[in-house]
Scaffold this active site. Structure first.
Site, PDB file in Angstrom:
ATOM      1  N   GLU A  58      12.872 -21.860  20.017  1.00  9.34           N
ATOM      2  CA  GLU A  58      14.095 -20.705  20.029  1.00  9.34           C
ATOM      3  C   GLU A  58      14.628 -20.976  21.483  1.00  9.34           C
ATOM      4  O   GLU A  58      14.181 -20.660  22.386  1.00  9.34           O
ATOM      5  CB  GLU A  58      14.120 -19.391  19.678  1.00  9.34           C
ATOM      6  N   ASN A 102       1.089  -1.056   0.174  1.00 12.33           N
ATOM      7  CA  ASN A 102       0.163  -0.111  -0.029  1.00 12.33           C
ATOM      8  C   ASN A 102       0.836   1.390  -0.019  1.00 12.33           C
ATOM      9  O   ASN A 102       0.432   2.266   0.272  1.00 12.33           O
ATOM     10  CB  ASN A 102      -0.908  -0.119   1.252  1.00 12.33           C
ATOM     11  N   HIS A 123      16.078 -13.462  11.264  1.00 10.29           N
ATOM     12  CA  HIS A 123      15.981 -11.796  11.459  1.00 10.29           C
ATOM     13  C   HIS A 123      16.684 -11.410  12.915  1.00 10.29           C
ATOM     14  O   HIS A 123      16.928 -10.253  12.777  1.00 10.29           O
ATOM     15  CB  HIS A 123      14.428 -11.695  11.956  1.00 10.29           C
ATOM     16  N   ASP A 124      17.475 -12.175  13.365  1.00  4.95           N
ATOM     17  CA  ASP A 124      18.250 -11.631  14.547  1.00  4.95           C
ATOM     18  C   ASP A 124      19.778 -11.890  14.339  1.00  4.95           C
ATOM     19  O   ASP A 124      20.541 -11.711  14.871  1.00  4.95           O
ATOM     20  CB  ASP A 124      18.073 -12.552  15.637  1.00  4.95           C
ATOM     21  N   ASP A 157       9.438 -18.090  20.559  1.00  5.98           N
ATOM     22  CA  ASP A 157      10.393 -17.431  20.993  1.00  5.98           C
ATOM     23  C   ASP A 157      10.834 -17.454  22.257  1.00  5.98           C
ATOM     24  O   ASP A 157      10.168 -17.664  23.285  1.00  5.98           O
ATOM     25  CB  ASP A 157       9.749 -15.781  20.786  1.00  5.98           C
ATOM     26  N   ASP A 211       4.525 -16.951  14.822  1.00  4.07           N
ATOM     27  CA  ASP A 211       5.505 -16.814  15.919  1.00  4.07           C
ATOM     28  C   ASP A 211       4.898 -16.873  17.375  1.00  4.07           C
ATOM     29  O   ASP A 211       4.042 -15.738  17.480  1.00  4.07           O
ATOM     30  CB  ASP A 211       6.295 -15.660  15.603  1.00  4.07           C
ATOM     31  N   ASP A 261       3.028   2.607   2.253  1.00  6.79           N
ATOM     32  CA  ASP A 261       3.366   3.232   3.463  1.00  6.79           C
ATOM     33  C   ASP A 261       4.822   2.883   3.563  1.00  6.79           C
ATOM     34  O   ASP A 261       5.158   3.173   4.943  1.00  6.79           O
ATOM     35  CB  ASP A 261       2.277   2.853   4.501  1.00  6.79           C
TER      36      ASP A 261
END
Length: 574
Positions: free
Chosen positions: A268, A29, A344-345, A211, A104, A31
């Protein structure tokens, strides 16, 4: 859970998983923020790659202090990502394409803006008070300031304890002050968690990535951290890892929820060894199916413990082989591991373990994919890994958005331990935003990620590294990953074969066998990977039988000569 043997494979051992960090995947969209319709748009791309399952990083309602890992409502979608209808559309599109969805599950802590915590901090006798962990001060300073109950250091702040003046107690947060830890000793909290899990499973999701799930049980004695007292610690997560009731809690979760659905689970679990891995994922344990462990992620850490991971040194291949082999062998036939180079980490795999130069980026990215996908366990692909995306270097610290990066910068540069210049170099090597720069779809404005201004700066290499270029090039990293996924389906030995490391002291080449079991017991895989930019000579004892070159990242085979970053897999059939 069903306990597979070497002669059979449970369904949850077979998928290849693709992790999506929604904020950086695809914006629909304009943004500047990736969203659920953007993911739905790219389902055909993921189907073309061949993945079986998507792990979505958190999409729940959140104030975004830690990019969605601080959840304020577990049953609502973050407005920036879309609506629940958008999620239902995504789930249906994925399932239609034969792709499962893993959510997650972040239940060690909530956001401080969750209604539970808003209620809990209002008074000591509030019904939600015991949903969190509260402690009286250890005392007061001469100036009348409350002293925290322990000396623990949080991952994203100086202390794990935050003073709440309204009720004059501290609350525990192992991460940010805006991420208060839930009190799993309270059975009502556990039932709340199980209810929200059922909510998503009843909607049709196929599993959970959990997580920091091994932090949920705290030692009731709350002892001080001796490493902090000695001045050699950057956080105290180890003080709560693998706590006294964690296995009891996970077995209860499995008994009450997970065992009643056809799910896939991965936990994790920082601060674990293979003995812990057997407890969390043992086939007869009734807890989790797989786990993320971090031993290989710490091999390039700073030798100075006060600096933690912040560093720019390279790993040693002998150490990497030793670590991965230990997990392969110790869990074999008893438990199951998750296989990953990045997420992502973590920094980008090709920059960390390979060579991201223009000359060797594609070769080394393919080499890393080959090594990982031929190991025993569940392979995870982090978004952009299939394109060979690289780390990034920003000259301005403000261009980075990650809470961990800014906390480390304040601690290390502010204290004089590290210079500004060195810290920027360390961030480029080790920072989490390396993985979070938007996906590079095209060589056009904003890399085709958005029509607006991206929430995080793009990696400037998007003009040479992008999906459009990869899909047009039969020799791209994308098609090599596609082939690896297809080979895993065609050859059960890649899933259930046993593992044998070759030449453990070789500092340049990673070579190993996979020995077939059950129906494939007459087969052996030989995997050979050159981790250097040098041309090498290597000879290995060939298993019995005829052999075929299953895959290689070069167009021809020079036998015992290994070219820079060459990786090849032979299948022997007796």
């Amino acid at each position: 859970m069903t306990a597979p043997s070497h002669r059979e494979t449970a369904w949850w051992q077979e998928p290849v998983v693709y992790q999506i960090y929604p904020r950086s995947f695809k914006d629909s969209n304009g943004d500047g923020i990736g969203d659920l319709p953007g993911i739905t748009e790219k389902i055909p791309y993921l189907a073309r790659l061949g993945v079986d399952l998507i792990w979505l990083s958190p999409i729940y309602k959140s104030p975004n202090h830690d990019n969605g890992y601080d959840i304020s409502d577990y049953r609502a979608i973050m407005p920036e990502f879309g609506t629940m209808d958008d999620f239902d559309t995504l789930l249906a599109a994925a399932h239609q394409a034969g792709i499962k969805i893993m959510m997650d599950l972040v239940v060690n802590h909530t956001s401080d803006e969750h209604e539970w915590f808003i209620q809990a901090k209002s008074s000591k006798d509030n019904p939600y008070r015991d949903y969190y962990i509260w402690k009286d001060p250890a005392g007061y300073t001469e100036r009348g300031e409350p002293i925290p109950p322990t000396n623990w250091i949080a991952a994203f702040s100086p202390s794990t304890w935050e003073w709440e003046p309204t009720t004059e107690q501290f609350y525990l947060h192992m991460f940010s002050v805006k991420q208060p830890d839930l009190n799993w000793e309270n059975p009502t909290v556990r039932q709340e968690v199980y209810d929200l899990m059922r909510f998503w499973l009843d909607k049709g999701v196929d599993g959970f990535r959990m997580d920091v799930i091994n932090l949920i049980s705290k030692d009731p004695a709350y002892p001080d951290d001796p490493a902090v007292a000695a001045g050699s610690k950057t956080d105290s997560l180890g003080m709560v890892a693998n706590g006294p009731r964690v296995h009891e809690f996970l077995q209860e979760m499995n008994r009450e929820v997970l065992s009643k659905y056809p799910v896939i689970t991965v936990g994790e679990t920082p601060h674990v060894d293979t003995a812990d891995g057997l407890l969390y994922t043992g086939f007869d344990r009734g807890e989790l199916q797989t786990l993320f462990q971090f031993e290989h992620m710490g091999l390039d850490g700073n030798p100075n413990p006060a600096l933690g991971k912040w560093n720019d040194t390279r790993f040693k291949l002998v150490d990497l082989k030793d670590t991965l082999s230990r997990w392969q062998n110790d869990l074999s036939g008893k438990a199951w591991n998750a296989l990953y180079w990045n997420n992502h980490d973590q920094p980008r795999a090709v920059s960390r373990f390979g060579n991201d130069s223009p000359e060797y980026r594609v070769l080394s990215a393919k080499m890393l994919g080959t090594v990982l996908h031929c190991l025993q366990g569940t392979p995870y692909i982090y978004q952009g890994e299939e394109l060979g995306m690289t780390n990034v270097y920003f000259e301005n610290i403000e261009d980075y958005k990650d809470i961990e990066i800014h906390d480390a910068y304040r601690k290390l540069v502010g204290s004089g331990l590290v210079s500004h210049e060195d810290m920027l170099r360390y961030i480029s090597q080790s920072g989490r935003d390396n993985a979070r720069t938007p996906i590079q779809w095209k060589a056009e404005a904003h890399a085709g990620f958005t029509g607006g201004k991206p929430w995080l700066k793009l990696n400037p290499r998007y003009t040479e590294i992008n999906a459009e270029e990869a899909l047009a090039d039969p020799g791209s990293v994308f098609y090599h990953y596609q082939q690896l996924i297809a080979l895993r389906r065609q050859h059960p030995i890649m899933v259930n074969g046993t593992y044998e490391l070759l030449d453990p002291k070789d500092e340049q080449v990673y070579a190993y066998y996979r020995h077939g079991t059950g129906a494939s017991e007459q087969e052996t895989l030989l995997v050979i990977a050159n981790f250097t930019d040098s041309t090498l000579e290597r000879t290995y004892q060939e298993p019995a039988g005829e052999h075929t070159l299953l895959t290689s990242n070069y167009p021809d085979d020079t036998q015992n000569t290994l070219r820079p970053y060459e990786a090849k897999v032979y299948l022997y059939q007796a």
